[in-house]
Scaffold this active site. Structure first.
Site, mmCIF file in Angstrom:
data_model
loop_
_atom_site.group_PDB
_atom_site.id
_atom_site.type_symbol
_atom_site.label_atom_id
_atom_site.label_comp_id
_atom_site.label_asym_id
_atom_site.label_seq_id
_atom_site.Cartn_x
_atom_site.Cartn_y
_atom_site.Cartn_z
ATOM 1 N N SER A 240 -9.768 1.428 2.930
ATOM 2 C CA SER A 240 -8.937 2.271 2.098
ATOM 3 C C SER A 240 -7.863 1.506 1.322
ATOM 4 C CB SER A 240 -8.246 3.340 2.944
ATOM 5 O OG SER A 240 -7.348 2.735 3.863
ATOM 6 N N LYS B 106 0.860 -1.185 0.000
ATOM 7 C CA LYS B 106 0.000 0.000 0.000
ATOM 8 C C LYS B 106 0.896 1.234 0.000
ATOM 9 C CE LYS B 106 -3.925 1.890 2.687
ATOM 10 N NZ LYS B 106 -4.755 1.687 3.899
ATOM 11 N N SER C 156 -10.015 -1.031 6.997
ATOM 12 C CA SER C 156 -9.383 -0.845 5.679
ATOM 13 C C SER C 156 -8.628 -2.047 5.126
ATOM 14 C CB SER C 156 -8.435 0.355 5.712
ATOM 15 O OG SER C 156 -9.169 1.543 5.781
#
Lengths: 95, 489
Positions: free
Chosen positions: B151, B76, B175
């Protein structure tokens, strides 16, 4: 709860965020509904409850007061928008 | 190649069936074939990946390989990676080259995992759909018109479409679990303090925790093993031994007590999702588990308290973006205040600004007790709910999200309805517990994947991985792939 346009402008200034004039009304509506949601907390009496800041209620660890950082000046300055002679440059602060 | 477990890939590497360079090239080729549509990656680090793969091949040849050596991974884009852009999917950090590497990434790099690239996400990890990205929305590989969740949307998509065998994400309010559920893969959020947060760009520091996306619990266990453990560079990392997560995967679930919180099965839950979750519970009964109804009575307070605590911490954390030391600076500032205001106003997207303002207001003079302190007290109540529940049960199960993946644009104009989609995941972050999402089937109505949430007690990752693995021994939901990406090329 509802936040006025003036309150939103004040919050935006405290947070140092420029907001386009035409978007302020939308932010005022959004923040009002967020705090409407948040105020569901008010139905709860939590006077005697200890606040929880950390899941393990851990204390801050201490370490010896010795230098651990190495000099990375050039590397760290390379991400700055504007530098001169190894310093960060900002608009003039003092006349 | 892409359907093999990490253990199988490692065996293939060690036996010489294929090299790490070949394996890495294979996934880079898949990224090149498919990511134009999916938008899972912000940056692909082809050159670094191949040179790391070469080093891995040398280690394997020399007999000094670990179980992860040579297996590529994606991160990420909020894990700092030295010398590589780390953008947080924000215009603010579009040109930020991280000067150091996050501990979790460092540990996996040391183990010999080549980095394929940095994945898409909601800006600064604020969002549940991956629509709040400066680089555009990531798409759900099961239906490109739908969100992959957020997310950590890009990391989930990369694994779901097998553009990477494994990836890292972070979970502040769901997330990891929610995108894992919406894309049909396995994801684990460890206990707060288990994985170092050093080098993870902070959103809400008392809630953020890094974790893993993979195709199975077994794969998650391997990667989590290597990235876990105390780190002196993170003051909230916990000094505690890490058990062997893989050793207990095959433990029997006879007499396992599973708690089902009645608040997770209320009228807000889509009936198609409920059906899938209930079927999974039935499978656990067959595995010998005992089902107990429990109550987490303060669940309804999780969203209100989270949306004080997280924005308050965010407003403080994101004050570092001032246009001076790194990140975006506006053109021709007329003075210092103008530079701060316009750099931040132009550099941050609208959801980030919304949360910074929410937090600023909640922390402003005279409001601290009414909002932040009160939210922290409620956080205690929520945590006590779990503590009581875990006196009687071993794990807690329920849905991850109230519905399957929604359409892109469906909720983007309505922040509140987006916030409400985190109802079943937030409370676990407030308590600091560990949780997983495990693929459990598909909605009868729209054929989109549904995840089962498994919540464990503090530092009980080994238990929930065991519970997930046993389910994956008797089901094959975790082996399903979206057909458009199922080809070998």
């Amino acid at each position: 709860m509802s936040l006025t346009v003036d309150e939103v402008k004040k919050i935006a200034f405290l947070a140092r965020l420029s907001i386009q004039e035409e978007n302020i009304e939308q932010y005022s509506q959004d923040l009002s509904s967020i705090f409407g949601l948040v105020e569901q907390m008010n139905a709860e009496n939590v006077d005697d409850i200890e606040p929880m800041a950390h899941p393990q209620d851990a204390m801050q660890r201490l370490r010896d007061d010795v230098v651990t950082e190495v000099d990375q000046r050039e590397k760290l300055l390379s991400n700055a928008p504007l530098t001169e002679d190894g310093l960060f440059l900002v608009p003039k602060v003092l006349d | 190649m892409k359907n093999r477990s990490l253990t199988e890939l490692s065996a293939g590497l060690k036996s010489g069936e294929f090299s790490s360079v070949e394996l890495t090239q294979y996934f880079l080729q898949r990224i090149s074939n498919y990511d134009t549509d999916l938008n899972a990656f912000i940056t692909v680090t082809e050159e670094q990946a191949l040179s790391a793969a070469k080093v891995a091949d040398e280690k394997i040849a020399a007999g000094s390989a670990t179980d992860l050596t040579g297996i590529p991974i994606a991160y990420k884009d909020l894990f700092c990676t030295e010398g590589v852009r780390t953008s947080c999917a924000s215009k603010m950090l579009d040109n930020f080259i991280a000067p150091y590497t996050a501990t979790a990434v460092e540990k996996l790099t040391q183990a010999g995992m080549p980095m394929l690239g940095k994945t898409n996400m909601d800006e600064f990890a604020m969002g549940s759909s991956n629509e709040n990205s400066f680089y555009g929305a990531a798409k759900n590989p099961w239906d490109l018109e739908r969100v992959p969740g957020g997310s950590s949307g890009g990391s989930a998509v990369a694994v779901a479409a097998k553009l990477a065998p494994v990836s890292l994400g972070t979970d502040t309010g769901g997330s990891i679990r929610q995108p894992a559920s919406l894309t049909g893969i396995t994801g684990i959020k460890p206990t707060y303090g288990r994985v170092s947060r050093f080098g993870m760009i902070a959103y809400a520091s008392s809630l953020d925790q890094g974790g893993v996306f993979a195709s199975s619990a077994e794969d998650c266990a391997l990667v989590l093993q290597t990235m876990s453990g105390f780190d002196a560079k993170d003051s909230t990392s916990v000094e505690r031994g890490v058990p062997d997560f893989s050793a207990s995967l095959n433990d029997s679930l006879q007499e396992l007590k599973i708690g089902l919180p009645k608040e997770f099965f209320d009228e807000g839950l889509d009936s198609n999702v409920a059906d899938v979750v209930n079927e999974a519970i039935e499978a656990y009964k067959k595995l010998g588990a005992e089902i107990v109804e429990i109550s987490l009575p303060n669940t309804h307070l999780a969203i209100p308290s989270y949306y004080v605590i997280a924005p308050a911490e965010a407003s403080s954390n994101l004050s570092r973006f001032d246009g001076v030391r790194y990140g975006y600076r506006c053109d021709e500032p007329k003075d210092l205040t103008d530079m701060y205001m316009r750099s931040r106003g132009e550099g941050f997207g609208s959801e980030v600004k919304r949360r910074i303002m929410t937090g600023t207001y909640a922390l402003s003079a005279g409001y601290y007790d009414a909002y932040y302190l009160k939210a922290q007290k409620i956080r205690r109540l929520i945590s006590e709910d779990f503590k009581q529940a875990f006196e009687n049960v071993d794990v807690i199960m329920g849905p991850v999200a109230p519905e399957t993946a929604f359409k892109i644009g469906e909720k983007s104009d309505d922040p509140i309805s987006m916030y409400l989609s985190d109802i079943y995941t937030l409370s676990l972050n407030l308590a600091g517990l560990t949780g997983m999402s495990v693929p459990a089937g598909f909605s009868r109505e729209n054929k989109m994947p549904v995840g089962l949430q498994i919540i464990g007690n503090y530092f009980d990752e080994a238990k929930i991985l065991n519970v997930a693995h046993q389910y994956q021994q008797v089901t094959d939901w975790h082996k399903k792939m979206p057909s458009a990406y199922a080809g070998e090329k």
